[in-house]
Design a protein around this motif. Structure first.
Motif, PDB file in Angstrom:
ATOM      1  N   ALA A  78     -17.482  -4.063   6.955  1.00  0.00           N
ATOM      2  CA  ALA A  78     -18.408  -4.494   8.011  1.00  0.00           C
ATOM      3  C   ALA A  78     -19.001  -5.864   7.675  1.00  0.00           C
ATOM      4  N   GLY A  79     -18.811  -6.819   8.593  1.00  0.00           N
ATOM      5  CA  GLY A  79     -19.378  -8.146   8.418  1.00  0.00           C
ATOM      6  C   GLY A  79     -18.758  -8.968   7.304  1.00  0.00           C
ATOM      7  N   ARG A  80     -17.594  -8.548   6.852  1.00  0.00           N
ATOM      8  CA  ARG A  80     -16.971  -9.244   5.724  1.00  0.00           C
ATOM      9  C   ARG A  80     -15.628  -9.844   6.120  1.00  0.00           C
ATOM     10  N   GLY A  81     -15.021 -10.529   5.163  1.00  0.00           N
ATOM     11  CA  GLY A  81     -13.709 -11.133   5.394  1.00  0.00           C
ATOM     12  C   GLY A  81     -12.591 -10.141   5.180  1.00  0.00           C
ATOM     13  N   LEU A  82     -11.382 -10.657   5.107  1.00  0.00           N
ATOM     14  CA  LEU A  82     -10.184  -9.831   4.975  1.00  0.00           C
ATOM     15  C   LEU A  82      -9.808  -9.643   3.518  1.00  0.00           C
ATOM     16  N   GLN A  83      -9.443  -8.430   3.189  1.00  0.00           N
ATOM     17  CA  GLN A  83      -8.943  -8.125   1.846  1.00  0.00           C
ATOM     18  C   GLN A  83      -7.516  -7.630   1.981  1.00  0.00           C
ATOM     19  N   LEU A  84      -6.570  -8.328   1.404  1.00  0.00           N
ATOM     20  CA  LEU A  84      -5.180  -7.898   1.440  1.00  0.00           C
ATOM     21  C   LEU A  84      -5.003  -6.697   0.529  1.00  0.00           C
ATOM     22  N   LEU A  85      -4.471  -5.611   1.086  1.00  0.00           N
ATOM     23  CA  LEU A  85      -4.258  -4.384   0.316  1.00  0.00           C
ATOM     24  C   LEU A  85      -2.815  -4.265  -0.157  1.00  0.00           C
ATOM     25  N   PHE A  86      -1.891  -4.380   0.781  1.00  0.00           N
ATOM     26  CA  PHE A  86      -0.464  -4.214   0.474  1.00  0.00           C
ATOM     27  C   PHE A  86       0.353  -5.171   1.326  1.00  0.00           C
ATOM     28  N   TYR A  87       1.521  -5.522   0.804  1.00  0.00           N
ATOM     29  CA  TYR A  87       2.483  -6.205   1.647  1.00  0.00           C
ATOM     30  C   TYR A  87       3.879  -5.716   1.288  1.00  0.00           C
ATOM     31  N   SER A  88       4.785  -5.895   2.250  1.00  0.00           N
ATOM     32  CA  SER A  88       6.138  -5.381   2.091  1.00  0.00           C
ATOM     33  C   SER A  88       7.129  -6.386   2.676  1.00  0.00           C
ATOM     34  N   VAL A  89       8.172  -6.669   1.914  1.00  0.00           N
ATOM     35  CA  VAL A  89       9.197  -7.593   2.395  1.00  0.00           C
ATOM     36  C   VAL A  89      10.452  -6.859   2.850  1.00  0.00           C
ATOM     37  N   GLY A  90      10.467  -5.513   2.715  1.00  0.00           N
ATOM     38  CA  GLY A  90      11.622  -4.761   3.170  1.00  0.00           C
ATOM     39  C   GLY A  90      11.395  -3.266   2.994  1.00  0.00           C
ATOM     40  N   ILE A  91      12.313  -2.482   3.517  1.00  0.00           N
ATOM     41  CA  ILE A  91      12.208  -1.021   3.431  1.00  0.00           C
ATOM     42  C   ILE A  91      12.056  -0.590   1.980  1.00  0.00           C
ATOM     43  N   GLY A  92      11.042   0.232   1.730  1.00  0.00           N
ATOM     44  CA  GLY A  92      10.833   0.766   0.400  1.00  0.00           C
ATOM     45  C   GLY A  92      10.240  -0.202  -0.604  1.00  0.00           C
TER      46      GLY A  92
END
Lengths: 112, 110
Positions: free
Chosen positions: A40-54
Motif C-alpha cells: 500500500a502506497g509503495r513502489g514495485l518489488q520484483l518477486l519472480f521472473y521467467s524466460v521460459g516454461i519451467g
C-alpha cells in the motif's frame, strides 16, 4: 493484439491459508513473465521472473513461489500466507529484444 | 547496480497547472527509459518511452526527453487535468533488466 489477464481481481484470505494467483498472456509467444508486489502506497518489488516454461528466477527470498506450466501461464503460490503478504500483485510480460513491459490489471490480496 | 530515482511525492496541483516530475537514473550502459502511469486500483500502463539519447517520448499531452548528459528523463505536461491524478513510475530497461523508481503520486484538484 496482446492481452494479459489476472485473476482473481480481489482476494481475502486468512493467515496460514494457501494462495494461487494466475496470470495468462494472449497474442504472443515465448514472453518473459514477471510477478511484482506493490504494498500500500509503495513502489514495485520484483518477486519472480521467467524466460521460459519451467524456468523461474526469484529476486526476493520469501514464502511465495512461482511456476510456469505453460508458455503463456504464470502462477504465484504460497502454502501458508502471512499478514505481510497483503498487497497488490501485478503480472507483466515482455518480449525479448522489445524492452517494454506490459502489465495486467492486478490482484488485490488482503490477508487477515 | 542500475537504479532510478524520482522526486518525492505527493504532488498536488490545481487543474491547468504545469507539471514536472523529475527522474534520474544510473546505469552501466545505455538503457531505454519509460514512464508508466497507475490509476487508482489498476495496473501500470505504459505512458511513453525513449530508447536513445535526445529522443522525446510523448503521449496524452505528456512528454519526456532522454538526456544522456544529465542522466535524466523528466516528465512534463503543460496543463494537467483532474483525470491525470495517478501514480507515475519512471523506469529503465537494460539487457532485459527492468528497474522501476518508487513512484510519484500526483493529485490534481478542480
Amino acid at each position: 493484439s496482446q492481452t494479459i489477464h489476472q485473476w482473481p481481481a480481489t482476494l481475502v484470505q486468512p493467515v496460514g491459508s494457501p494462495l494461487s494467483l494466475e496470470c495468462t498472456v494472449e497474442g504472443t509467444s515465448n514472453p518473459n513473465l514477471y510477478w511484482y508486489r506493490q504494498a500500500a502506497g509503495r513502489g514495485l518489488q520484483l518477486l519472480f521472473y521467467s524466460v521460459g516454461i519451467g524456468q523461474i528466477s526469484s529476486e526476493v527470498p520469501q514464502n511465495l513461489s512461482a511456476s510456469r506450466p505453460q508458455d503463456r501461464q504464470f502462477i504465484l503460490s504460497s502454502k501458508k500466507l502471512l499478514l505481510s503478504d497483503s498487497g497488490f500483485y501485478l503480472c507483466a510480460w515482455s518480449v525479448i529484444d522489445k524492452e517494454t513491459q506490459y502489465f495486467g490489471p492486478g490482484t488485490r490480496l488482503l490477508v487477515l | 547496480g542500475d537504479s532510478v530515482t524520482q522526486m518525492e511525492g505527493p504532488v498536488t496541483l490545481s487543474e491547468e497547472a504545469c507539471l514536472t516530475i523529475n527522474c534520474t537514473y544510473t546505469a552501466t550502459g545505455y538503457p531505454s527509459l519509460f514512464w508508466y502511469v497507475q490509476y487508482p486500483g489498476e495496473g501500470l500502463q505504459l505512458l511513453l518511452k525513449a530508447t536513445k539519447a535526445d529522443d522525446k517520448g510523448s503521449n496524452k499531452g505528456f512528454e519526456a526527453t532522454y538526456r544522456k548528459e544529465t542522466t535524466s528523463f523528466h516528465l512534463e505536461k503543460g496543463s494537467v487535468q483532474v483525470s491525470d491524478s495517478a501514480v507515475y513510475f519512471c523506469a529503465l530497461s537494460l539487457d532485459q533488466n527492468f528497474v522501476f523508481g518508487p513512484g510519484t503520486r500526483l493529485s490534481v484538484l478542480p
